[in-house]
Write an enzyme that holds these catalytic residues in place. Sequence first.
Site, PDB file in Angstrom:
ATOM      1  N   LYS A  22     -88.813  70.416  43.177  1.00 28.39           N
ATOM      2  CA  LYS A  22     -89.519  70.126  41.916  1.00 28.39           C
ATOM      3  C   LYS A  22     -89.619  68.615  41.676  1.00 28.39           C
ATOM      4  CE  LYS A  22     -88.548  70.032  36.989  1.00 28.39           C
ATOM      5  NZ  LYS A  22     -87.993  68.674  36.940  1.00 28.39           N
ATOM      6  N   ASN A  23     -88.477  67.918  41.771  1.00 25.36           N
ATOM      7  CA  ASN A  23     -88.512  66.505  41.394  1.00 25.36           C
ATOM      8  C   ASN A  23     -89.281  65.639  42.384  1.00 25.36           C
ATOM      9  OD1 ASN A  23     -87.205  67.009  39.037  1.00 25.36           O
ATOM     10  ND2 ASN A  23     -85.221  66.195  39.664  1.00 25.36           N
ATOM     11  N   CYS A 116     -86.961  67.869  29.271  1.00 31.95           N
ATOM     12  CA  CYS A 116     -85.751  68.495  28.722  1.00 31.95           C
ATOM     13  C   CYS A 116     -85.031  67.532  27.784  1.00 31.95           C
ATOM     14  CB  CYS A 116     -84.809  68.873  29.861  1.00 31.95           C
ATOM     15  SG  CYS A 116     -85.387  70.292  30.799  1.00 31.95           S
ATOM     16  N   ARG A 121     -83.697  59.545  26.472  1.00 29.08           N
ATOM     17  CA  ARG A 121     -84.238  59.338  27.832  1.00 29.08           C
ATOM     18  C   ARG A 121     -85.262  58.215  27.767  1.00 29.08           C
ATOM     19  NH1 ARG A 121     -85.474  64.981  30.791  1.00 29.08           N
ATOM     20  NH2 ARG A 121     -85.131  63.694  32.629  1.00 29.08           N
ATOM     21  N   ASP A 124     -87.722  52.323  29.290  1.00 28.97           N
ATOM     22  CA  ASP A 124     -87.827  50.860  29.260  1.00 28.97           C
ATOM     23  C   ASP A 124     -87.880  50.231  30.656  1.00 28.97           C
ATOM     24  OD1 ASP A 124     -85.090  51.908  29.197  1.00 28.97           O
ATOM     25  OD2 ASP A 124     -84.472  49.812  29.320  1.00 28.97           O
ATOM     26  N   ASP A 306     -78.060  67.042  37.702  1.00 26.18           N
ATOM     27  CA  ASP A 306     -78.824  68.304  37.635  1.00 26.18           C
ATOM     28  C   ASP A 306     -78.019  69.503  38.134  1.00 26.18           C
ATOM     29  OD1 ASP A 306     -81.013  67.127  36.541  1.00 26.18           O
ATOM     30  OD2 ASP A 306     -82.186  67.057  38.375  1.00 26.18           O
ATOM     31  N   ARG A 398     -90.047  76.319  34.429  1.00 27.70           N
ATOM     32  CA  ARG A 398     -90.550  74.988  34.774  1.00 27.70           C
ATOM     33  C   ARG A 398     -90.022  74.536  36.125  1.00 27.70           C
ATOM     34  NH1 ARG A 398     -88.822  70.517  31.187  1.00 27.70           N
ATOM     35  NH2 ARG A 398     -89.557  69.509  33.067  1.00 27.70           N
TER      36      ARG A 398
HETATM   37  C1  UD1 Z   1     -84.753  62.256  37.083  1.00 22.14           C
HETATM   38  C2  UD1 Z   1     -84.927  63.733  37.298  1.00 22.14           C
HETATM   39  C3  UD1 Z   1     -83.906  64.523  36.498  1.00 22.14           C
HETATM   40  C4  UD1 Z   1     -82.500  63.999  36.787  1.00 22.14           C
HETATM   41  C5  UD1 Z   1     -82.427  62.491  36.633  1.00 22.14           C
HETATM   42  C6  UD1 Z   1     -81.093  61.888  37.071  1.00 22.14           C
HETATM   43  C7  UD1 Z   1     -87.309  63.955  37.694  1.00 22.14           C
HETATM   44  C8  UD1 Z   1     -88.610  64.427  37.202  1.00 22.14           C
HETATM   45  N1  UD1 Z   1     -86.273  64.107  36.873  1.00 22.14           N
HETATM   46  O1  UD1 Z   1     -85.001  62.018  35.713  1.00 22.14           O
HETATM   47  O2  UD1 Z   1     -84.001  65.882  36.865  1.00 22.14           O
HETATM   48  O3  UD1 Z   1     -81.606  64.611  35.881  1.00 22.14           O
HETATM   49  O4  UD1 Z   1     -83.438  61.868  37.436  1.00 22.14           O
HETATM   50  O5  UD1 Z   1     -80.855  62.234  38.413  1.00 22.14           O
HETATM   51  O6  UD1 Z   1     -87.163  63.478  38.807  1.00 22.14           O
HETATM   52  N2  UD1 Z   1     -82.716  55.123  32.065  1.00 22.14           N
HETATM   53  C9  UD1 Z   1     -82.882  54.022  31.252  1.00 22.14           C
HETATM   54  N3  UD1 Z   1     -84.139  53.481  31.171  1.00 22.14           N
HETATM   55  C10 UD1 Z   1     -85.206  53.967  31.873  1.00 22.14           C
HETATM   56  C11 UD1 Z   1     -85.002  55.070  32.712  1.00 22.14           C
HETATM   57  C12 UD1 Z   1     -83.742  55.638  32.783  1.00 22.14           C
HETATM   58  O7  UD1 Z   1     -81.949  53.566  30.602  1.00 22.14           O
HETATM   59  O8  UD1 Z   1     -86.298  53.401  31.763  1.00 22.14           O
HETATM   60  C13 UD1 Z   1     -81.371  55.742  32.169  1.00 22.14           C
HETATM   61  C14 UD1 Z   1     -81.363  57.193  31.669  1.00 22.14           C
HETATM   62  O9  UD1 Z   1     -81.153  57.268  30.274  1.00 22.14           O
HETATM   63  C15 UD1 Z   1     -80.225  57.799  32.467  1.00 22.14           C
HETATM   64  C16 UD1 Z   1     -80.276  57.001  33.783  1.00 22.14           C
HETATM   65  O10 UD1 Z   1     -81.045  55.844  33.538  1.00 22.14           O
HETATM   66  O11 UD1 Z   1     -78.983  57.529  31.827  1.00 22.14           O
HETATM   67  C17 UD1 Z   1     -80.897  57.768  34.922  1.00 22.14           C
HETATM   68  O12 UD1 Z   1     -82.152  58.279  34.513  1.00 22.14           O
HETATM   69  P1  UD1 Z   1     -83.355  58.530  35.547  1.00 22.14           P
HETATM   70  O13 UD1 Z   1     -82.808  58.529  36.942  1.00 22.14           O
HETATM   71  O14 UD1 Z   1     -84.463  57.601  35.229  1.00 22.14           O
HETATM   72  O15 UD1 Z   1     -83.814  59.979  35.148  1.00 22.14           O
HETATM   73  P2  UD1 Z   1     -85.264  60.536  35.230  1.00 22.14           P
HETATM   74  O16 UD1 Z   1     -86.024  59.828  36.304  1.00 22.14           O
HETATM   75  O17 UD1 Z   1     -85.881  60.626  33.881  1.00 22.14           O
END
Ligand code: UD1
Length: 419
Positions: A22-23, A116, A121, A124, A306, A398
Amino acid sequence: MRKIVINGGKSLKGHVAVSGAKNSVVALIPAIILADDIVTLDGVPAISDVDSLVEIIEIMGCQVKRSGETLEIDPRGVKNIPLPYGKINSLRASYYFYGSLLGRFAEATVGLPGGCDLGPRPIDLHLKAFEAMGAKVSYEGESMRLATDGQPLQGAHIYMDTVSVGATINTMIAATKAKGRTVIENAAREPEIIDVATLLNNMGAKIRGAGTDVISIEGVDSLHGTRHQVIPDRIEAGSYIAMAAAIGEGVHITNVLYEHLESFIAKLEEMGVRMTIDEDSVFVEKQEQLKAVSVKTSPYPGFATDLQQPITPLLLTAQGRGTIIDTIYEKRVNHVAEMARMGADITVTGGQIVYHAPNKLTGAPVKATDLRAGAALVTAGLMAEGTTEISNIEFILRGYSNIIEKLTALGADIKIIEE
Ligand code: UD1
């Protein structure tokens, strides 16, 4: 409203094949709109996130043919239209359209992403990277507009303050057609990042270092068509392995890349779970007494956030006390209250989950609050005495391809009812 109804207590036996990740696929589909010719994906999972993305790219002007697990996308007619809230809001990964539209048109107007509820989330880091490449960010109602002053994106040196899967992939997608070289430092190393880089490179991109914490992207002018096999879903694999260890009497899980699951498998071995691991499959035996363990999530190759929720019901079959600490999403605990309603001795205390096991679970009406909490409740329902009714099942659909069919084939008494 649809619900999943499980009559628990039946053991699982037989074979289940893991679907495409999925991801990965939720990033591959937006990335394909950068191409100047047809791109075909094989191993596409039957999940509603894919349905949503297909609807979005069709609205943008892509021609899409879907047959079984194959998805053929012709992005030649893609138009840069504002992508409204609504469909976009239904999934987190819609943020990958920021990167691909910016890469293709140097401009993107997209509704704010959903997904979710795992606590805050932020995006930035994505925005910081796009700004470093020359885009300006503004907000229009529930949409965000990202645009350069008419120039293509410019390669940039980007340091990620936090290791982020989404920001790493999005920056890579945007940088593929930027002018010059982009370097991403402190990049995430998840297998899905390598999968996206592989697709883009097979389309003609020049990306090096995906899978390490420094990725360099030399911008190219055009990208051609290709054919690509989506990697197996390591989270779906881990979910079935946990189910098999909790309530299986010999389950063979195929299309598994063990290298993507090392920290998870190591944790199960620590519990005493007996498995036979092959090149692309895991056989999980019927278990004897398991030992309680503590779990701490961290970025890849650490224990995946996850998989924290899907492993929780298995932990409840062990002997002893343990904790779960999610260092990525500390508020990812919504499954705990629902499992407590089923009789689990589990609480959230001081930012960590604490459980005392073994527990006998009893079927109850419960609510899936997010995708992986939903997987935890399915496992808990399979383990429980009596009937479990899970509401909010859209979250589960999903991300878990054909979950009802797969579990039924393993001997579970599970169905979807319409109310
Ligand atoms: C992706 C996965 C999700 C998984 C997560 C962590 C997809 C579609 N989703 O989510 O299933 O749980 O990785 O392995 O691939 N963060 C910031 N700023 C940002 C982005 C992230 O502070 O701009 C922080 C988040 O709050 C979190 C950490 O970085 O604490 C990791 O998040 P991230 O790896 O970005 O998660 P997603 O890509 O949203």
